[in-house]
Design a protein around this motif. Structure first.
Motif, PDB file in Angstrom:
ATOM      1  N   ALA A   1       1.063  -1.426  -0.001  1.00 54.47           N
ATOM      2  CA  ALA A   1      -0.043  -0.322  -0.371  1.00 54.47           C
ATOM      3  C   ALA A   1       0.643   1.531   0.165  1.00 54.47           C
ATOM      4  CB  ALA A   1      -1.062  -0.018   1.455  1.00 54.47           C
ATOM      5  N   GLY A   2       2.427   0.594   0.456  1.00 55.59           N
ATOM      6  CA  GLY A   2       2.917   2.206   0.847  1.00 55.59           C
ATOM      7  C   GLY A   2       3.345   2.531  -1.162  1.00 55.59           C
TER       8      GLY A   2
ATOM      9  N   THR B   1       2.356   9.956   1.346  1.00 53.89           N
ATOM     10  CA  THR B   1       2.900  10.546   2.718  1.00 53.89           C
ATOM     11  C   THR B   1       2.453  10.861   3.625  1.00 53.89           C
ATOM     12  OG1 THR B   1       3.840  12.376   1.131  1.00 53.89           O
ATOM     13  CG2 THR B   1       4.561  12.449   3.083  1.00 53.89           C
ATOM     14  N   VAL B   2       0.664  11.044   4.020  1.00 58.44           N
ATOM     15  CA  VAL B   2      -0.186  11.309   4.798  1.00 58.44           C
ATOM     16  C   VAL B   2      -0.176   9.800   5.792  1.00 58.44           C
ATOM     17  CG1 VAL B   2      -2.219  12.054   5.599  1.00 58.44           C
ATOM     18  CG2 VAL B   2      -0.904  13.424   4.357  1.00 58.44           C
ATOM     19  N   PHE B   3      -0.602   8.671   4.246  1.00 58.52           N
ATOM     20  CA  PHE B   3      -0.587   7.248   4.663  1.00 58.52           C
ATOM     21  C   PHE B   3       0.172   6.861   5.201  1.00 58.52           C
ATOM     22  CE2 PHE B   3       0.777   2.978   3.392  1.00 58.52           C
ATOM     23  CZ  PHE B   3      -0.865   2.507   4.200  1.00 58.52           C
ATOM     24  N   LEU B   4       1.890   7.569   5.256  1.00 62.64           N
ATOM     25  CA  LEU B   4       2.954   6.747   5.287  1.00 62.64           C
ATOM     26  C   LEU B   4       2.993   7.375   7.248  1.00 62.64           C
ATOM     27  CD1 LEU B   4       4.996   6.744   2.549  1.00 62.64           C
ATOM     28  CD2 LEU B   4       4.355   5.314   3.598  1.00 62.64           C
TER      29      LEU B   4
ATOM     30  N   GLU C   1      -6.742   2.977   6.609  1.00 65.36           N
ATOM     31  CA  GLU C   1      -5.537   2.230   6.109  1.00 65.36           C
ATOM     32  C   GLU C   1      -4.342   2.477   6.519  1.00 65.36           C
ATOM     33  OE1 GLU C   1      -4.627   0.962   2.001  1.00 65.36           O
ATOM     34  OE2 GLU C   1      -6.465   1.212   0.975  1.00 65.36           O
ATOM     35  N   GLY C   2      -3.821   4.150   6.847  1.00 58.74           N
ATOM     36  CA  GLY C   2      -2.832   3.961   8.220  1.00 58.74           C
ATOM     37  C   GLY C   2      -2.998   3.795   9.381  1.00 58.74           C
ATOM     38  N   VAL C   3      -4.457   4.350  10.179  1.00 56.98           N
ATOM     39  CA  VAL C   3      -4.313   3.601  11.201  1.00 56.98           C
ATOM     40  C   VAL C   3      -5.066   2.235  11.631  1.00 56.98           C
ATOM     41  CG1 VAL C   3      -6.856   3.196  12.965  1.00 56.98           C
ATOM     42  CG2 VAL C   3      -6.437   5.532  11.578  1.00 56.98           C
ATOM     43  N   GLY C   4      -5.442   1.734  10.550  1.00 61.08           N
ATOM     44  CA  GLY C   4      -5.693  -0.282  10.119  1.00 61.08           C
ATOM     45  C   GLY C   4      -4.194  -0.817  10.773  1.00 61.08           C
ATOM     46  N   THR C   5      -3.199  -0.430   9.768  1.00 63.66           N
ATOM     47  CA  THR C   5      -1.631  -0.292   9.124  1.00 63.66           C
ATOM     48  C   THR C   5      -1.137  -0.924  11.270  1.00 63.66           C
ATOM     49  OG1 THR C   5      -1.565  -0.143   7.084  1.00 63.66           O
ATOM     50  CG2 THR C   5      -0.044  -0.589   8.752  1.00 63.66           C
TER      51      THR C   5
ATOM     52  N   SER D   1       8.309   7.574   5.366  1.00 71.17           N
ATOM     53  CA  SER D   1       6.897   9.110   4.933  1.00 71.17           C
ATOM     54  C   SER D   1       8.472  10.049   5.457  1.00 71.17           C
ATOM     55  CB  SER D   1       6.118   9.399   6.203  1.00 71.17           C
ATOM     56  OG  SER D   1       7.024   9.907   7.313  1.00 71.17           O
ATOM     57  N   LEU D   2       9.519   9.915   5.527  1.00 72.34           N
ATOM     58  CA  LEU D   2      10.432  11.381   5.668  1.00 72.34           C
ATOM     59  C   LEU D   2      10.757  10.583   4.082  1.00 72.34           C
ATOM     60  CD1 LEU D   2      11.678  11.406   8.933  1.00 72.34           C
ATOM     61  CD2 LEU D   2      10.784  12.987   7.668  1.00 72.34           C
ATOM     62  N   GLY D   3      10.909   9.917   3.769  1.00 70.57           N
ATOM     63  CA  GLY D   3      11.753   9.206   2.022  1.00 70.57           C
ATOM     64  C   GLY D   3      10.493  10.094   0.847  1.00 70.57           C
ATOM     65  N   THR D   4       9.243   9.489   1.611  1.00 72.55           N
ATOM     66  CA  THR D   4       8.596  10.284   0.088  1.00 72.55           C
ATOM     67  C   THR D   4       8.312  11.726   0.127  1.00 72.55           C
ATOM     68  OG1 THR D   4       7.072   8.390   0.210  1.00 72.55           O
ATOM     69  CG2 THR D   4       6.198   9.919  -0.996  1.00 72.55           C
TER      70      THR D   4
END
Length: 498
Positions: A57-58, A84-87, A141-145, A440-443
């Motif tokens: 997903a990322g 980025t917000v997802f990560l 999806e971020g919360v679920g992860t 997230s920092l990479g993206t």
């Protein structure tokens, strides 16, 4: 605070503490028990698949940038924000997610996380605009992860207690995680071109449903502790601090003063978080994250290497995929096919991880991995910058995949094995938070450099930044102890004495 036995202490019949009874060894002259009698059988597949789909997903949205931006009437920057917000949500909530496993149980958090993730995937598939996509993909999806990933690493640590089996188990989990990240562009590209980008989210929901079915055989090795306190203040402060830092980086191409303000505010909030944690610990209370975790020098270096590994992996994935589509004009399938080289490299080195771990120290593998990755980025800049042919990307991506596959498993094993069982919830949350913060920092960092000026020069600058960070990871890796961390040595001695 209740403490559990150290993972080196055998549970029933030598298994993890609290695990279901294993059958006693058969009398001489009789056949050994069927492998299905092992309670660990069937546990690893759903855990590894969960890491696969979250890593997928990322990165899979990277090849959908043009399709999503056209369909939802947004921009490349808008899609970058969603990714980025997802990560970032994962990184910000992973530590609280790890602590909740102690209170509500590892399997329960795992299943709840899967359900939330699946709902988010279906909502993303039906999204009419960028806002709903961010709600479904980035938030839900971020919360679920954040809920389901800490149990993956805690359960792996608890079920696989000896050095050899744990290395093999983490190798499988990290291999599927790395493959999910590296193969995300290919799988996402194929689905997008054959059906639609929306079908890629339906694919995620179907995989999640499969994981739920496979998880029925998992039995939590430890009972939940509903009376265990949860540090709400710490959860809020850590999430806000990390969010401000990453949002500050994302704002770099628009307003320098806003960027500085967000970065300073994020740093101050994180300082407040650590001061509050120290105060709670001195008062005899349980903070969200014990500051004592950072007194372990080996673990600290392992966390640094984890952060940079995922920063380089996700940064490379976003930069190269965006450059290929927006600047070079490749479609989703062609972009995904080019990334096959990275997937194959990562798969090859991950499959060899167990064999390599028996022959070489974990520090050696991590140092070598960073060196190969840095060389791969250099090759990628040199060849891809001077040629428009797709084959020019193959050598660099292959080397990056090989390098990352070498070091993903050793870094995780170093960190997880440096702490006793009663701290596995905390360290698993911290470890995954650090890794996802790196993603997230990479993206955010490399992506912002590229998106600010979509040219070959910006591509070289973004990839050069990632190469510099890989060198930083290499330096950190050289400072790791030459042997195994204390936790691994203790387990080896315990296994030898059984």
């Amino acid at each position: 605070m209740p403490r559990h036995p150290h993972p080196a202490d055998p549970g029933p019949a030598g298994g993890p503490p609290g695990a279901p009874d294993r059958p006693a060894p058969p009398p001489p002259g009789t056949d050994p028990p069927h492998p299905a009698a092992d309670p660990r059988r069937g546990v690893l597949l759903p855990l590894a698949l969960a890491q696969f789909i979250c890593s997928f997903a990322g990165s899979n949205m990277n090849v959908m940038i043009n399709d999503i931006s056209h369909d939802l009437d947004t921009t490349v920057q808008g899609v970058q924000v969603a990714i980025t917000v997802f990560l970032l949500v994962m990184a910000a909530l992973m530590i609280p997610g790890g602590k909740l496993t102690d209170r509500y149980g590892r399997k329960r958090c795992f299943l709840v996380g899967l359900v939330i993730y699946g709902i988010g995937a279906l909502l993303s598939a039906a999204s009419p605009g960028l806002g709903v996509l961010i709600l479904g993909n980035s938030i839900l999806e971020g919360v679920g992860t954040a809920l389901l990933i800490p149990p993956v690493y805690i359960l792996t640590t608890l079920f696989f207690t000896d050095v050899t089996s744990r290395a093999r188990a983490f190798g499988a989990v990290m291999a599927l995680g790395g493959i999910g990240a590296a193969a995300g562009p290919l799988i996402g590209g194929l689905i997008t071109s054959a059906i639609s980008w929306r079908a890629a989210f339906v694919f995620q929901a179907l995989v999640v449903a499969l994981i739920v079915l496979l998880s029925r055989r998992i039995r939590d090795p430890l009972p939940p502790e509903p009376e265990r306190p949860f540090d709400i203040q710490g959860a809020v402060l850590s999430a806000v601090g990390l969010t401000l830092l990453v949002m500050g980086i994302l704002a770099a191409d628009n307003n320098l003063w806003l960027t500085l303000g967000l970065l300073v505010a994020g740093a101050l909030v994180l300082v407040w978080f650590f001061l509050a944690a120290h105060a709670k610990e001195r008062a005899g209370e349980e903070p969200l994250l014990s500051p004592s975790l950072f007194r372990n020098h080996t673990s600290n270096l392992g966390l640094v290497t984890q952060n940079i590994q995922w920063l380089v992996l996700m940064g490379t994935s976003f930069v190269v995929a965006t450059y290929l589509q927006v600047v070079r004009g490749y479609d989703a399938v062609a972009t995904g096919v080019i990334f096959t080289a990275a997937t194959l490299g990562l798969l090859a080195s991950s499959l060899a991880a167990e064999r390599l771990a028996k022959r070489h120290a974990q520090r050696t593998l991590i140092v070598t991995g960073f060196a190969v990755t840095a060389v791969g980025i250099g090759v990628l800049i040199g060849l891809a910058g001077s040629s428009t042919r797709a084959i020019a990307y193959t050598p660099g991506l292959l080397l990056i995949g090989l390098g990352l596959g070498l070091m993903l498993t050793p870094s995780v094993n170093i960190v997880q094995s440096s702490f006793p069982e009663d701290q596995q919830g905390e360290i698993s949350g911290l470890s995954r938070s650090v890794s996802n913060l790196g993603s997230s920092l990479g993206t955010a960092v490399a992506g912002t450099i590229l998106v600010a000026n979509l040219t070959s020069h910006a591509y070289a600058a973004a990839m050069g930044t990632l190469a510099g960070l890989a060198v930083v990871g290499l330096i950190a890796a050289t400072r790791l102890p030459p042997g195994e961390p204390p936790g691994v040595r203790a387990e080896a001695e315990a296994a030898a004495g059984e």
